[in-house]
Design a protein around this motif. Structure first.
Motif, short mmCIF file in Angstrom:
data_model
loop_
_atom_site.label_atom_id
_atom_site.label_comp_id
_atom_site.label_asym_id
_atom_site.label_seq_id
_atom_site.Cartn_x
_atom_site.Cartn_y
_atom_site.Cartn_z
N ASN A 1 0.83 -1.19 0.00
CA ASN A 1 0.00 0.00 0.00
C ASN A 1 0.87 1.25 0.00
O ASN A 1 1.74 1.42 0.83
CB ASN A 1 -0.91 -0.06 1.25
CG ASN A 1 -1.55 1.26 1.52
OD1 ASN A 1 -1.79 2.04 0.60
ND2 ASN A 1 -1.84 1.50 2.77
N TYR B 1 -7.84 -0.92 -6.80
CA TYR B 1 -6.96 0.08 -6.22
C TYR B 1 -7.35 1.45 -6.74
O TYR B 1 -8.24 1.58 -7.60
CB TYR B 1 -5.51 -0.23 -6.54
CG TYR B 1 -5.06 0.16 -7.93
CD1 TYR B 1 -4.13 1.18 -8.13
CD2 TYR B 1 -5.54 -0.50 -9.06
CE1 TYR B 1 -3.71 1.55 -9.41
CE2 TYR B 1 -5.12 -0.15 -10.34
CZ TYR B 1 -4.22 0.87 -10.51
OH TYR B 1 -3.81 1.24 -11.77
N GLY C 1 -8.61 7.34 1.86
CA GLY C 1 -9.02 6.54 0.72
C GLY C 1 -10.30 7.08 0.10
O GLY C 1 -11.00 7.91 0.69
N THR D 1 -10.14 1.84 3.56
CA THR D 1 -8.85 1.66 4.24
C THR D 1 -8.06 0.59 3.50
O THR D 1 -8.53 -0.54 3.35
CB THR D 1 -9.05 1.25 5.71
OG1 THR D 1 -9.81 2.26 6.38
CG2 THR D 1 -7.70 1.10 6.41
N ALA D 2 -6.88 0.93 3.04
CA ALA D 2 -6.06 0.00 2.26
C ALA D 2 -5.81 -1.28 3.04
O ALA D 2 -5.40 -1.25 4.20
CB ALA D 2 -4.74 0.65 1.87
N TYR E 1 -9.61 -4.03 -1.46
CA TYR E 1 -9.04 -2.71 -1.75
C TYR E 1 -7.57 -2.70 -1.35
O TYR E 1 -7.23 -2.74 -0.17
CB TYR E 1 -9.81 -1.60 -1.03
CG TYR E 1 -9.20 -0.24 -1.27
CD1 TYR E 1 -9.08 0.27 -2.56
CD2 TYR E 1 -8.71 0.52 -0.21
CE1 TYR E 1 -8.50 1.51 -2.79
CE2 TYR E 1 -8.13 1.76 -0.43
CZ TYR E 1 -8.03 2.24 -1.72
OH TYR E 1 -7.43 3.47 -1.95
N ALA E 2 -6.69 -2.64 -2.37
CA ALA E 2 -5.26 -2.77 -2.14
C ALA E 2 -4.58 -1.46 -1.80
O ALA E 2 -3.44 -1.46 -1.34
CB ALA E 2 -4.59 -3.39 -3.37
N GLY E 3 -5.25 -0.31 -2.02
CA GLY E 3 -4.63 0.98 -1.71
C GLY E 3 -4.49 1.82 -2.96
O GLY E 3 -5.20 1.64 -3.95
N SER E 4 -3.54 2.76 -2.93
CA SER E 4 -3.34 3.71 -4.02
C SER E 4 -1.94 3.57 -4.60
O SER E 4 -1.00 3.20 -3.90
CB SER E 4 -3.54 5.14 -3.52
OG SER E 4 -4.83 5.31 -2.97
N ALA F 1 0.15 -0.89 -5.41
CA ALA F 1 -1.19 -1.45 -5.19
C ALA F 1 -1.80 -1.89 -6.51
O ALA F 1 -2.49 -2.92 -6.59
CB ALA F 1 -2.07 -0.42 -4.51
#
Length: 397
Positions: A2, A156, A310, A320-321, A371-374, A378
């Motif tokens: 993340n 992501y 997020g 939330t990642a 949801y892996a993040g940004s 990710a």
């Protein structure tokens, strides 16, 4: 994995309140009588059972298991907490910010517990785990009809560069919803938006920013939101979020599936798709037009100088990642804490997550999008995850 750290609403509990909660966990000896789940208006069984008195709840398994719960697209089978893989090793404190976000918009059955969830934000993972055992029941999520393994994919939030005005090298527009969007359903396809004079006229003036790469624009349409480092007309730069604001109501069709059906690739991950595009630049439009669905965006300002939260999911709270998932709402209601197990070539997960989003392709009882993040790291994970899945819903007793 993340790019951005876990974010959420953290409140510091007083030591007295924490001590009171811990004391109620360790001083219990009476097995409570479990309430029956309340029926819903559709006469199916709902998981909105009342919580037992904290002073009388035991730390260990509370005795007879409650009845099976029937959801619209799933059945929840009660199980002992010992069935949950990785329960003793997951760092629950990483999941607590996501839970706090859900408590800002609590689902039915959760409002009464959210004050305790907030107070436990600064507790140890051990105390959080004891509280979960005391107040919640674990249910294995199953399909109501015979089905194969569940499926986990991932998504992501892209981080992209853009220009406020079109110029050489940046000529791929992202649009706000056109005024006529509600008067024509479905609206123009992706190909028609790029070729028909009527569609182009309807979009004139709705350009938000311009990207350099049409494939990046497609990724943004599929993911539904993105962080955009935009260069303004005066040359200044700022980070904004382009969030989901609607679609053209056309069906989503996978460009990876089309490439596979044409025997053009064997790896339909995003890296595999981009590798094919690099070899076939003249066929980019042909490929992208296979997916007629287009997303329209709205711009959200971000506070300067801080790591942005997020994007908001379907529950209406920031994701939330690593701790938020998208689900089929007919199987798992928004705001439900879920125990997730998935082992595969890309990642191994045994952890607490929160059901906070959904998606058009997220359909079925045991189906989740992680949801892996940004950012690119990710994105690399999200583009490759497709592996078996097991889910356990956690619900108030």
């Amino acid at each position: 994995m993340n790019t951005f750290p876990f974010l959420g609403l953290r409140r510091t509990a007083s030591s007295g309140l924490i001590a009171a909660i811990v004391g109620s966990l360790v001083a219990c000896s009476v097995t409570p009588v479990l309430d029956e789940p309340e029926p819903t208006r559709s006469s199916t069984t709902s998981p909105a059972a009342k919580a037992p008195n904290a002073q009388n709840a035991p730390m260990l398994e509370p005795g007879p298991l409650p009845p099976v719960i029937t959801q619209a697209k799933s059945r929840w089978v009660p199980v002992p907490w010992s069935d949950l893989p990785g329960l003793e090793t997951d760092d629950l404190k990483e999941a607590w910010p996501a839970w706090l976000q859900s408590c800002t918009r609590p689902a039915a059955g959760w409002a009464a517990l959210c004050p305790e969830i907030r107070q436990l934000a600064s507790a140890t993972a051990s105390v959080q785990r004891q509280w979960m055992r005391q107040k919640l029941q674990a249910y294995r999520v199953e399909s109501p009809t015979p089905a194969g393994n569940g499926l986990l994919t991932a998504y992501y939030e892209p981080v992209l560069n853009a220009q406020r005005q079109a110029r050489q090298g940046f000529n791929v527009p992202l649009y706000a919803p056109p005024a006529q969007l509600q008067t024509r359903k479905p609206w123009y396809t992706r190909q028609e938006m790029e070729t028909l004079p009527a569609a182009r006229a309807a979009l004139r003036g709705k350009e938000l920013v311009y990207l350099a790469d049409p494939v990046d624009a497609m990724v943004l349409h599929i993911q539904g939101s993105g962080l955009i480092n935009v260069t303004e007309r005066d040359g200044s730069q700022r980070m904004v979020r382009l969030a989901f604001a609607g679609t053209n109501d056309q069906p989503y069709k996978s460009i990876g599936r089309w490439l596979l059906d044409q025997n053009l690739i064997r790896d339909a991950s995003w890296p595999g798709i981009k590798a094919w595009i690099d070899r076939n630049p003249s066929r980019v439009n042909e490929l992208l037009w296979q997916n007629p669905r287009v997303v329209f965006f709205k711009e959200e300002a971000l506070p300067a100088g801080v790591v942005p939260p997020g994007p908001k999911g379907a529950q209406g709270v920031p994701l939330t990642a690593g701790r938020s998932i998208a689900v089929d709402r007919g199987s798992i209601p928004y705001g439900t804490p879920v125990w997730l197990k998935s082992n595969g070539p890309q990642t191994n997960l045994d952890r607490l997550v929160l059901a906070q989003d959904t998606g058009t392709a997220i359909v079925g009882a045991v189906r989740a999008d992680y949801y892996a993040g940004s950012g690119p790291e990710a994105g690399e994970l999200a583009g490759r995850v497709k592996q078996p899945l097991q889910l356990w819903a956690l619900w108030p007793r």
